[in-house]
Design a protein around this motif. Structure first.
Motif, PDB file in Angstrom:
ATOM      1  N   ASP A   1     -19.807  15.514  28.681  1.00 30.95           N
ATOM      2  CA  ASP A   1     -20.235  16.621  27.834  1.00 30.95           C
ATOM      3  C   ASP A   1     -20.757  16.107  26.495  1.00 30.95           C
ATOM      4  O   ASP A   1     -21.770  16.603  25.973  1.00 30.95           O
TER       5      ASP A   1
ATOM      6  N   SER B   1      -9.656   9.387  34.107  1.00 30.78           N
ATOM      7  CA  SER B   1      -9.217  10.696  34.592  1.00 30.78           C
ATOM      8  C   SER B   1     -10.374  11.687  34.566  1.00 30.78           C
ATOM      9  O   SER B   1     -11.331  11.532  33.789  1.00 30.78           O
ATOM     10  N   ASP B   2     -10.289  12.707  35.394  1.00 32.22           N
ATOM     11  CA  ASP B   2     -11.358  13.705  35.467  1.00 32.22           C
ATOM     12  C   ASP B   2     -11.548  14.410  34.131  1.00 32.22           C
ATOM     13  O   ASP B   2     -12.677  14.718  33.726  1.00 32.22           O
ATOM     14  N   THR B   3     -10.452  14.669  33.422  1.00 30.69           N
ATOM     15  CA  THR B   3     -10.531  15.375  32.143  1.00 30.69           C
ATOM     16  C   THR B   3     -11.312  14.567  31.111  1.00 30.69           C
ATOM     17  O   THR B   3     -12.222  15.090  30.440  1.00 30.69           O
ATOM     18  N   LYS B   4     -10.970  13.280  30.983  1.00 27.58           N
ATOM     19  CA  LYS B   4     -11.654  12.450  29.994  1.00 27.58           C
ATOM     20  C   LYS B   4     -13.096  12.150  30.419  1.00 27.58           C
ATOM     21  O   LYS B   4     -13.992  12.051  29.571  1.00 27.58           O
ATOM     22  N   ARG B   5     -13.313  12.011  31.718  1.00 26.51           N
ATOM     23  CA  ARG B   5     -14.679  11.791  32.200  1.00 26.51           C
ATOM     24  C   ARG B   5     -15.555  12.992  31.826  1.00 26.51           C
ATOM     25  O   ARG B   5     -16.686  12.831  31.362  1.00 26.51           O
ATOM     26  N   ARG B   6     -15.016  14.193  32.028  1.00 28.69           N
ATOM     27  CA  ARG B   6     -15.768  15.404  31.715  1.00 28.69           C
ATOM     28  C   ARG B   6     -16.068  15.482  30.218  1.00 28.69           C
ATOM     29  O   ARG B   6     -17.171  15.858  29.803  1.00 28.69           O
ATOM     30  N   ALA B   7     -15.079  15.094  29.389  1.00 25.82           N
ATOM     31  CA  ALA B   7     -15.269  15.133  27.936  1.00 25.82           C
ATOM     32  C   ALA B   7     -16.374  14.171  27.507  1.00 25.82           C
ATOM     33  O   ALA B   7     -17.210  14.495  26.650  1.00 25.82           O
TER      34      ALA B   7
END
Length: 360
Positions: free
Chosen positions: A57, A48-54
């Protein structure tokens, strides 16, 4: 002073230096599993985009650098191509490698180069070393003295031959210059200037044989075969020098050639040195043509007429052939296209080393 760099707060080595961040520390910082971090590193669409971003980061904050060797084991690719050259000292390879690398780089591949002289000097099988390094493909450049093991390696590894016409192997493409045509261009140029006693400093291998064939075909077509002379050399400056000394010996002045076509630019430079030592001026007393159109031919005080063998184009075509072979690597042998033999058309670059005989 308070330290704000979080990267220094993690585990340390016995010497007190911070340990490099690992995939585990990235997972802990991002609050995800190690397997999910691996999926992000592989650019998997299942994240998911959220976990990819985490994860991204966390990688940035920790300064994590993925282990290229570990990634290659997972992906079964190293994104590297082995390039085996006959002799790294030969300037002819420069343009070919530039063309080869420009295409490979655009496709995210890096070159690992090795000098084929190691085979002769140490007995080391460099081609097998590339296989052990798990390169994704192999490009063999120039004439190698021993190609017995190449057939076996080519069965396991996508392989392309560049700048030579042999060996002919199943599913191994060959991209080379049209050496016979190039030699005819050089010889026809000298004949068109009015030269009737023309010599050829010949080279070895199939490339040398093809260039000699082109030379002999041209002089025969103009009825000059009885005055044409061939001297053998090894493609080096010293070899060209020694061959030219034999050709231009003052004792044979009546039969001395007024023009010389050299196997390559390097031997042409050697021939130029011999002519100057013997008191001959190029092109007044002797016209001289090289082959390969290397940077040597373009040096102003040499300014050597030379056959441009389109080595940059040869390199680019060889890279494209290799990419096609790599794309079909896992396909059944029966569906793999047969070996292709591409010839790139040469052109003659006329400079200041050729003129009509006795020109002033």
């Amino acid at each position: 002073m308070e330290r704000s760099n979080e990267r220094d707060d993690g585990p340390r080595t016995a010497a007190g230096r911070p340990r490099p961040p690992t995939i585990r520390s990235v997972a802990e910082r991002a609050g995800v599993s190690k397997s999910l971090v691996s999926l992000v590193l592989q650019d998997s669409p299942r994240v998911s985009d959220t976990k990819r971003r985490a994860v991204l980061d966390a990688i940035d904050e920790l300064g994590y650098r993925p282990n290229a060797a570990a990634r290659s084991l997972v992906a079964r690719r190293t994104h590297t191509v082995g390039v085996l050259l006959n002799d790294l000292r030969n300037p002819w390879f420069v343009d070919l490698l530039d063309g080869l690398n420009s295409v490979l780089h655009d496709h995210g591949l890096r070159m690992l180069m090795a000098d084929g002289r190691l085979d002769r000097r140490t007995g080391q099988d460099v081609a097998r070393t590339f296989q052990e390094l798990r390169v994704d493909g192999l490009v063999v450049v120039g004439t190698l003295p021993d190609t017995d093991g190449l057939a076996e390696i080519a069965e396991r590894l996508p392989t392309v031959i560049a700048g030579n016409h042999e060996p002919r192997l199943p599913h191994v493409d060959i991209v080379a210059n049209d050496d016979e045509r190039g030699a005819r261009l050089a010889t026809e140029h000298l004949i068109s200037l009015g030269h009737r006693r023309i010599a050829h400093i010949a080279g070895g291998g199939l490339v040398g044989a093809l260039r000699r064939r082109g030379f002999e075909a041209a002089v025969r077509a103009h009825g000059l075969h009885t005055t044409a002379v061939v001297e053998h050399a090894d493609g080096t400056e010293e070899g060209g020098y020694r061959a030219a000394v034999r050709l231009l010996n003052p004792a044979r002045r009546a039969e001395r050639p007024t023009a010389v076509f050299a196997f390559n630019d390097i031997s042409g430079v050697g021939a130029l040195s011999a002519a100057q030592e013997l008191g001959l001026t190029v092109p007044v007393d002797l016209s001289l043509v090289g082959y390969d159109n290397t940077y040597l031919a373009r040096i102003r005080h040499l300014w050597l007429t030379s056959v441009n063998n389109a080595s940059h184009d040869v390199g680019r075509r060889a890279a494209r052939c290799l990419l096609d072979r790599m794309a079909n690597k896992d396909a059944p042998t029966a569906t793999n296209p047969p070996a292709d033999h591409q010839l790139v058309a040469p052109e003659l670059e006329i400079r200041g080393s050729t003129a009509p005989p006795g020109a002033t």
